[in-house]
Design a protein around this motif. Structure first.
Motif, PDB file in Angstrom:
ATOM      1  N   ILE A 492      56.041  35.479  57.407  1.00 45.07           N
ATOM      2  CA  ILE A 492      54.734  35.938  56.953  1.00 45.07           C
ATOM      3  C   ILE A 492      54.262  35.008  55.841  1.00 45.07           C
ATOM      4  CG2 ILE A 492      53.515  37.787  55.729  1.00 45.07           C
ATOM      5  CD1 ILE A 492      55.375  39.756  57.207  1.00 45.07           C
ATOM      6  N   TYR A 493      53.053  34.499  55.970  1.00 49.33           N
ATOM      7  CA  TYR A 493      52.468  33.584  54.993  1.00 49.33           C
ATOM      8  C   TYR A 493      51.337  34.308  54.264  1.00 49.33           C
ATOM      9  CZ  TYR A 493      55.051  29.790  57.221  1.00 49.33           C
ATOM     10  OH  TYR A 493      56.041  28.990  57.711  1.00 49.33           O
ATOM     11  N   ALA A 494      51.241  34.080  52.956  1.00 46.58           N
ATOM     12  CA  ALA A 494      50.234  34.764  52.142  1.00 46.58           C
ATOM     13  C   ALA A 494      49.550  33.766  51.213  1.00 46.58           C
ATOM     14  CB  ALA A 494      50.874  35.878  51.326  1.00 46.58           C
ATOM     15  N   LEU A 495      48.229  33.771  51.240  1.00 45.01           N
ATOM     16  CA  LEU A 495      47.428  33.001  50.285  1.00 45.01           C
ATOM     17  C   LEU A 495      47.201  33.899  49.080  1.00 45.01           C
ATOM     18  CD1 LEU A 495      45.769  30.427  49.657  1.00 45.01           C
ATOM     19  CD2 LEU A 495      43.832  31.527  50.790  1.00 45.01           C
ATOM     20  N   CYS A 496      47.587  33.437  47.883  1.00 44.99           N
ATOM     21  CA  CYS A 496      47.702  34.326  46.734  1.00 44.99           C
ATOM     22  C   CYS A 496      46.963  33.820  45.496  1.00 44.99           C
ATOM     23  CB  CYS A 496      49.176  34.490  46.348  1.00 44.99           C
ATOM     24  SG  CYS A 496      50.217  35.166  47.656  1.00 44.99           S
ATOM     25  N   THR A 497      46.468  34.766  44.708  1.00 45.43           N
ATOM     26  CA  THR A 497      46.048  34.494  43.341  1.00 45.43           C
ATOM     27  C   THR A 497      47.300  34.514  42.485  1.00 45.43           C
ATOM     28  OG1 THR A 497      43.900  35.534  43.685  1.00 45.43           O
ATOM     29  CG2 THR A 497      44.640  35.273  41.417  1.00 45.43           C
ATOM     30  N   ASP A 498      47.604  33.375  41.862  1.00 43.10           N
ATOM     31  CA  ASP A 498      48.884  33.177  41.189  1.00 43.10           C
ATOM     32  C   ASP A 498      48.612  32.654  39.786  1.00 43.10           C
ATOM     33  OD1 ASP A 498      51.463  32.658  40.467  1.00 43.10           O
ATOM     34  OD2 ASP A 498      51.889  31.232  42.063  1.00 43.10           O
ATOM     35  N   THR A 499      48.444  33.560  38.817  1.00 46.61           N
ATOM     36  CA  THR A 499      47.987  33.247  37.464  1.00 46.61           C
ATOM     37  C   THR A 499      46.702  32.412  37.572  1.00 46.61           C
ATOM     38  OG1 THR A 499      49.400  31.286  37.153  1.00 46.61           O
ATOM     39  CG2 THR A 499      50.335  33.429  36.560  1.00 46.61           C
ATOM     40  N   TYR A 614      36.125  34.916  32.097  1.00 54.63           N
ATOM     41  CA  TYR A 614      35.560  35.925  32.999  1.00 54.63           C
ATOM     42  C   TYR A 614      35.876  37.308  32.456  1.00 54.63           C
ATOM     43  CZ  TYR A 614      34.641  38.736  37.159  1.00 54.63           C
ATOM     44  OH  TYR A 614      34.178  39.692  38.031  1.00 54.63           O
ATOM     45  N   GLY A 615      37.156  37.606  32.315  1.00 55.94           N
ATOM     46  CA  GLY A 615      37.531  38.887  31.720  1.00 55.94           C
ATOM     47  C   GLY A 615      37.511  40.042  32.676  1.00 55.94           C
ATOM     48  N   GLY A 616      37.098  39.797  33.920  1.00 53.44           N
ATOM     49  CA  GLY A 616      37.046  40.855  34.908  1.00 53.44           C
ATOM     50  C   GLY A 616      38.349  40.967  35.658  1.00 53.44           C
ATOM     51  N   THR A 617      38.242  41.199  36.945  1.00 59.51           N
ATOM     52  CA  THR A 617      39.435  41.529  37.716  1.00 59.51           C
ATOM     53  C   THR A 617      40.144  40.320  38.310  1.00 59.51           C
ATOM     54  OG1 THR A 617      40.232  43.043  39.415  1.00 59.51           O
ATOM     55  CG2 THR A 617      38.212  41.817  39.898  1.00 59.51           C
ATOM     56  N   SER A 618      39.660  39.126  38.044  1.00 65.95           N
ATOM     57  CA  SER A 618      40.314  37.920  38.556  1.00 65.95           C
ATOM     58  C   SER A 618      40.369  36.872  37.462  1.00 65.95           C
ATOM     59  CB  SER A 618      39.572  37.374  39.788  1.00 65.95           C
ATOM     60  OG  SER A 618      38.232  37.080  39.469  1.00 65.95           O
ATOM     61  N   SER A 646      43.121  40.036  29.479  1.00 62.74           N
ATOM     62  CA  SER A 646      43.838  41.065  30.241  1.00 62.74           C
ATOM     63  C   SER A 646      42.963  41.619  31.357  1.00 62.74           C
ATOM     64  CB  SER A 646      44.235  42.217  29.311  1.00 62.74           C
ATOM     65  OG  SER A 646      45.218  41.820  28.399  1.00 62.74           O
ATOM     66  N   GLY A 647      43.623  42.047  32.423  1.00 62.26           N
ATOM     67  CA  GLY A 647      42.926  42.686  33.540  1.00 62.26           C
ATOM     68  C   GLY A 647      42.860  41.836  34.782  1.00 62.26           C
ATOM     69  N   ALA A 648      43.204  40.547  34.666  1.00 59.21           N
ATOM     70  CA  ALA A 648      43.124  39.666  35.823  1.00 59.21           C
ATOM     71  C   ALA A 648      44.309  39.890  36.756  1.00 59.21           C
ATOM     72  CB  ALA A 648      43.076  38.210  35.379  1.00 59.21           C
ATOM     73  N   THR A 649      44.041  39.812  38.045  1.00 56.60           N
ATOM     74  CA  THR A 649      45.123  39.844  39.021  1.00 56.60           C
ATOM     75  C   THR A 649      45.888  38.517  38.969  1.00 56.60           C
ATOM     76  OG1 THR A 649      43.602  39.048  40.728  1.00 56.60           O
ATOM     77  CG2 THR A 649      43.889  41.426  40.531  1.00 56.60           C
ATOM     78  N   GLY A 650      47.059  38.502  39.582  1.00 57.38           N
ATOM     79  CA  GLY A 650      47.861  37.284  39.623  1.00 57.38           C
ATOM     80  C   GLY A 650      48.891  37.181  38.525  1.00 57.38           C
ATOM     81  N   TYR A 651      48.861  38.129  37.577  1.00 58.74           N
ATOM     82  CA  TYR A 651      49.812  38.137  36.465  1.00 58.74           C
ATOM     83  C   TYR A 651      50.731  39.358  36.521  1.00 58.74           C
ATOM     84  CZ  TYR A 651      47.249  34.381  34.102  1.00 58.74           C
ATOM     85  OH  TYR A 651      46.673  33.178  33.763  1.00 58.74           O
ATOM     86  N   GLY A 652      50.752  40.030  37.634  1.00 56.84           N
ATOM     87  CA  GLY A 652      51.539  41.242  37.745  1.00 56.84           C
ATOM     88  C   GLY A 652      50.670  42.479  37.579  1.00 56.84           C
ATOM     89  N   GLN A 653      51.142  43.596  38.099  1.00 57.76           N
ATOM     90  CA  GLN A 653      50.323  44.803  38.144  1.00 57.76           C
ATOM     91  C   GLN A 653      50.039  45.390  36.767  1.00 57.76           C
ATOM     92  OE1 GLN A 653      51.013  47.837  41.053  1.00 57.76           O
ATOM     93  NE2 GLN A 653      51.933  46.410  42.514  1.00 57.76           N
ATOM     94  N   GLU A 654      50.978  45.287  35.827  1.00 60.12           N
ATOM     95  CA  GLU A 654      50.740  45.866  34.507  1.00 60.12           C
ATOM     96  C   GLU A 654      49.593  45.143  33.813  1.00 60.12           C
ATOM     97  OE1 GLU A 654      50.506  46.445  30.410  1.00 60.12           O
ATOM     98  OE2 GLU A 654      51.282  44.548  31.220  1.00 60.12           O
ATOM     99  N   PHE A 655      49.581  43.828  33.880  1.00 59.79           N
ATOM    100  CA  PHE A 655      48.510  43.045  33.264  1.00 59.79           C
ATOM    101  C   PHE A 655      47.181  43.350  33.947  1.00 59.79           C
ATOM    102  CE2 PHE A 655      46.043  39.182  32.408  1.00 59.79           C
ATOM    103  CZ  PHE A 655      46.323  38.951  31.063  1.00 59.79           C
ATOM    104  N   ALA A 656      47.180  43.407  35.279  1.00 63.36           N
ATOM    105  CA  ALA A 656      45.941  43.665  36.028  1.00 63.36           C
ATOM    106  C   ALA A 656      45.402  45.055  35.744  1.00 63.36           C
ATOM    107  CB  ALA A 656      46.182  43.488  37.524  1.00 63.36           C
ATOM    108  N   ALA A 657      46.280  46.027  35.547  1.00 62.81           N
ATOM    109  CA  ALA A 657      45.848  47.412  35.337  1.00 62.81           C
ATOM    110  C   ALA A 657      45.057  47.572  34.043  1.00 62.81           C
ATOM    111  CB  ALA A 657      47.062  48.343  35.332  1.00 62.81           C
TER     112      ALA A 657
END
Length: 847
Positions: A492-499, A614-618, A646-657
């Motif tokens: 399975i291959y995944a294109l990811c937001t990675d930090t 940005y400061g939003g979700t990404s 804080s809040g961006a995805t790609g840094y783990g769920q706690e940071f994104a939350a």
């Protein structure tokens, strides 16, 4: 306006003139004279007409040339070589043949300014000049000809052509520039070195691959390429390249072929030709060199996809809803406010060969995210509908499977937090992508009571027989944006937001271990797997590297450059260093980020700073160019600091939350404190000349930040949200975005959030000069969000500018308007961070 006359020197600095008056350049680039055809000069009448014709059709392509000393270029008179020559330039005539002389020089301006070009040559000499690809309007002057040059900050190519008629007088061509009295000598330099920083024109106009597709057997790659030579009309073409060598196999030019797709045999391609809203699907045979129409006259055609068997392809067509003849509309639910919400789409099938059509779906449904099974007998699709009663995210999501033989359909799953599905090698298992909240929080990796950021992407495997799901991305910190399940290697291959990056990872679903896949770039825009054979193609950019395409050997996990479409366009461009830096915050945490340095950064000098977030979700990723081109800003001698709040995805769920229900409470503090830490750690950053900028949620954050600090000397908000409640209710997606970012918080339950975090209600605290920019047709963040803050600040007597981009939506996509938009932002910063208001005044002169 009074002007001074300055020398154009060989290097990128100008000596102060020893004597007042006109000074000529020391050296320029020239070509050996080119003879002109004799028929152009039969008599005086035809002589003039022919020269006019020549001026309209220069021997050199002014949209493309960028002369280098020692470079050989083809001309109608044979090859010629650019040479550095001392001035003035000799204009030798010939008794039998008219001759044209070419001169080129590079002007380096450290600010926006106007300069006067003066050319002096024998009376009968016809002169023409170009700044870049634009002709300079020359007029008669006391000594020769003059023309005004508008020079934004950057390096500009000036080309002059002098045409000497047969039998004309010998003489010299002298060139000089006059600067305004209020501009210092060092503001303009000239020479023969073409090295330059990047600019918005290169970012928008240089050739780039928009789509890269590898053939099923991995031997060929199809590239959809586009460019705007000289900033003119967009040109598109298709290239087929050998995947192993990168060599060009064939190319199609002059044909607007789009949405290219490989047929399963790897020797044919389908493509779409569009005429306004009507499209035809064609099939091209590479071996025969023939093209055949598969489907004609399809209105509002969406994407199409080949069945793995090659026996047919499936396409999607949108059908516009009928309008009420009374010109009224009863709005049924919040989503129905969208003008297109009642439009529907259907799927159709066309047989190959034969072209026989078959409609697959009909009625009040619109299939989305569909894919065909490996056996070509079934099709997965999603149905999504407004569902307010069901709670967040206020939409239902159902996964269905269509039998392509009898057209019977079966609902496989109803899960509102799942939106993508794929077949795999195992017919009894499906691959799903959705948020951490899917399957009653199966994908959560958070403490109890913490609301997940449901913009994060997680992967699940669904057992079709039992209906049970298994979370397979638990050990993958990056968030998944898209996925593929290879039938060839079973991975399975995944294109990811990675930090700050966008990467590709893969896993064996049996072991669950994840491995990063080499793609050759830091930000992978696109990843395409070969159907057979262990290879792929990746398209993307890096922090200082424009668009490139790589082939990937999946067996060895190595990437190799296939094609660099803009290599020639970017060859003279210099980039400053980019460093990755973590800001220490007062609470002990470190905030990720990066710094773009000016091209020739001198640590002993002080530079103005632009802070972009940005400061939003990404996160703000490292992709090159983009709508907010940090390399362009650094090329104008700014240090650009990019924190990742804080809040961006790609840094783990706690940071994104942390994004959920924050709305500036922590993120504004992080922007302020990380900027202070940055200034303290970097002495060449001038703390008195710091600007901030953000867009959309980042625009909201700009507004919020400047209610809390006077740290910034200027601020820019594009499409920002000044009142959370009005955006939530009026924005076409406000309540839907709020379903994730304002989870279970409403204006009537959370006044502190909706009011206290909104800049409109704290407008009296704003003292920072602010530029508001907004597309006046924005369907995402209503233009009223900027309107109301502008009104408030005007009433308060604060420094505020407001520029609406007419006819543009949330993103400024029109080419020419995007340039003006970019210039508006930089002119505003130049005004407040450099004390130079010439550019702003030229863009927006007072009435």
């Amino acid at each position: 306006m009074r002007r001074r006359i300055l020398t154009l020197g060989l290097v990128a600095t100008l000596a102060v003139p020893a004597l007042a008056g006109t000074l000529t350049p020391e050296r320029v680039l020239t070509l050996a004279p080119l003879p002109l055809p004799k028929p152009a000069f039969h008599d005086a009448e035809s002589h003039g007409a022919s020269l006019d014709d020549l001026l309209e059709r220069p021997a050199l392509d002014l949209a493309l040339i960028r002369p280098h000393a020692g470079e050989t270029v083809p001309t109608p008179a044979g090859d010629r070589t650019w040479r550095a020559t001392r001035t003035p330039l000799d204009l030798a005539s010939d008794d039998q043949t008219a001759r044209e002389h070419w001169l080129a020089i590079y002007l380096r301006s450290d600010r926006w300014q106007e300069a006067t070009l003066a050319l002096d040559a024998p009376d009968e000499t016809m002169l023409h000049a170009w700044l870049g690809a634009d002709a300079v309007e020359l007029s008669d002057a006391d000594s020769g000809h003059e023309g005004t040059l508008e020079l934004p900050i950057g390096v500009h190519r000036l080309v002059v052509r002098a045409v000497v008629a047969a039998g004309g007088d010998d003489g010299e061509l002298a060139l000089s520039l006059a600067l305004a009295d209020d501009v210092p000598d060092a503001a303009l330099a000239a020479g023969v070195d073409p090295r330059r920083p990047t600019d918005i024109h290169l970012v928008l106009d240089a050739p780039r691959v928009q789509q890269a597709l590898i053939s099923p057997d991995g031997t060929l790659v199809a590239l959809e390429v586009a460019a705007r030579p000289g900033g003119g009309d967009r040109e598109r073409w298709l290239e087929i390249r050998d995947a192993a060598s990168g060599d060009l196999v064939t190319t199609w030019r002059g044909l607007e072929a789009r949405d290219v797709a490989w047929a399963p045999d790897g020797r044919r391609l389908s493509y779409v030709l569009r005429d306004d809203d009507v499209a035809d699907i064609w099939l091209h045979d590479l071996d025969r060199g023939t093209s055949t129409a598969l489907a004609r006259g399809l209105e509002d055609l969406g994407r199409h996809e080949w069945a793995p068997s090659g026996e047919f392809l499936v396409y999607q067509v949108r059908v516009e809803a009928e309008k009420d003849e009374r010109k009224v509309k009863r709005v049924k639910n919040p989503a129905d406010r969208q003008p297109w919400h009642r439009d529907r789409s259907y799927l159709g099938m066309v047989a190959v060969p034969g072209g026989v059509h078959r409609r697959l779906t009909a009625g009040p449904i619109s299939p989305s995210s569909w894919s065909i099974s490996p056996q070509s007998d079934r099709l997965l699709f999603f149905l999504e509908e407004q569902d307010l009663a069901g709670g967040r995210p206020y939409f239902s999501s159902e996964l269905w499977e269509l039998d392509l033989d009898d057209l019977s359909a079966e609902r496989l799953l109803a899960e509102r937090w799942i939106g993508d599905a794929a077949y795999g090698p195992d017919p009894d298992t499906l691959l799903l992508r959705g948020s951490p909240s899917a399957f009653e929080g199966l994908g959560r990796d958070l403490p109890d009571g913490v609301q997940a950021n449901d913009y994060g992407g997680q992967l699940y495997l669904l057992d079709r027989e039992s209906g049970d799901a298994r979370w397979i991305s638990r050990d993958l910190r990056p968030d998944v944006a898209s996925m593929w399940w290879s039938r060839d290697d079973g991975l399975i291959y995944a294109l990811c937001t990675d930090t700050q990056f966008r990467t590709v990872h893969r896993t064996d679903p049996g072991t669950g271990a994840w491995e990063r896949v080499a793609t050759g770039v830091e930000y992978t825009d696109q990843f395409d797997l070969a159907r057979h054979g262990r290879s792929a193609v990746a398209r993307g950019t890096s922090v200082t590297t424009p668009n490139q395409v790589f082939t990937v050997d999946l067996a060895t996990n190595r990437a190799r450059l296939l094609h660099d479409p803009g290599a020639d366009a970017w060859q003279d461009v210099a980039f400053g260093e980019v460093t990755y830096w973590k800001a220490p915050l007062p609470d002990g945490e470190e905030l990720d980020g990066r710094i773009y340095w000016p091209v020739d950064h001198d640590p002993d000098e002080r530079y103005p700073v632009i802070v972009y977030y940005y400061g939003g979700t990404s996160p703000v990723t490292v992709d090159f160019g983009g709508r907010y081109p940090k390399n362009v800003w650094a090329g104008q001698d700014y240090i650009v600091y990019v924190p990742q709040p804080s809040g961006a995805t790609g840094y783990g769920q706690e940071f994104a939350a942390r994004h959920v229900n924050d709305w500036g409470e922590r993120t504004a503090w992080e922007v302020i404190e990380s900027t202070r830490a940055f200034l303290e750690a970097h002495p060449s950053a001038d703390p008195e000349r710091v600007g901030c900028i953000g867009a959309s949620y980042g625009g909201f954050l700009t507004m919020n930040v400047i209610t809390k600090t006077d740290l910034f000397a200027a601020a820019v908000s594009h499409a920002g949200i000044s009142s959370i409640s009005s955006y939530w209710g009026e924005g076409l997606w406000g309540y839907a975005y709020g379903a994730r970012a304002l989870a279970n918080a409403f204006p009537w339950t959370d006044r502190d959030l909706y009011v206290e975090q909104s800049a409109l209600f704290q407008a009296d605290r704003i003292t920072t000069p602010l530029l508001l920019v907004h597309g006046d047709s924005d369907t995402n963040v209503p233009v009223g969000e900027s309107d109301q803050l502008f009104t408030a600040l005007q009433l308060l007597g604060r420094e505020v500018e407001y520029v609406q981009i007419q006819g543009q939506d949330h993103w400024i996509l029109d080419h020419d308007q995007r340039i003006v938009w970019n210039d508006t932002i930089l002119a505003f910063f130049a005004r407040y961070l450099k004390g130079r208001d010439g550019w702003w005044n030229a863009l927006y002169p007072d009435d």
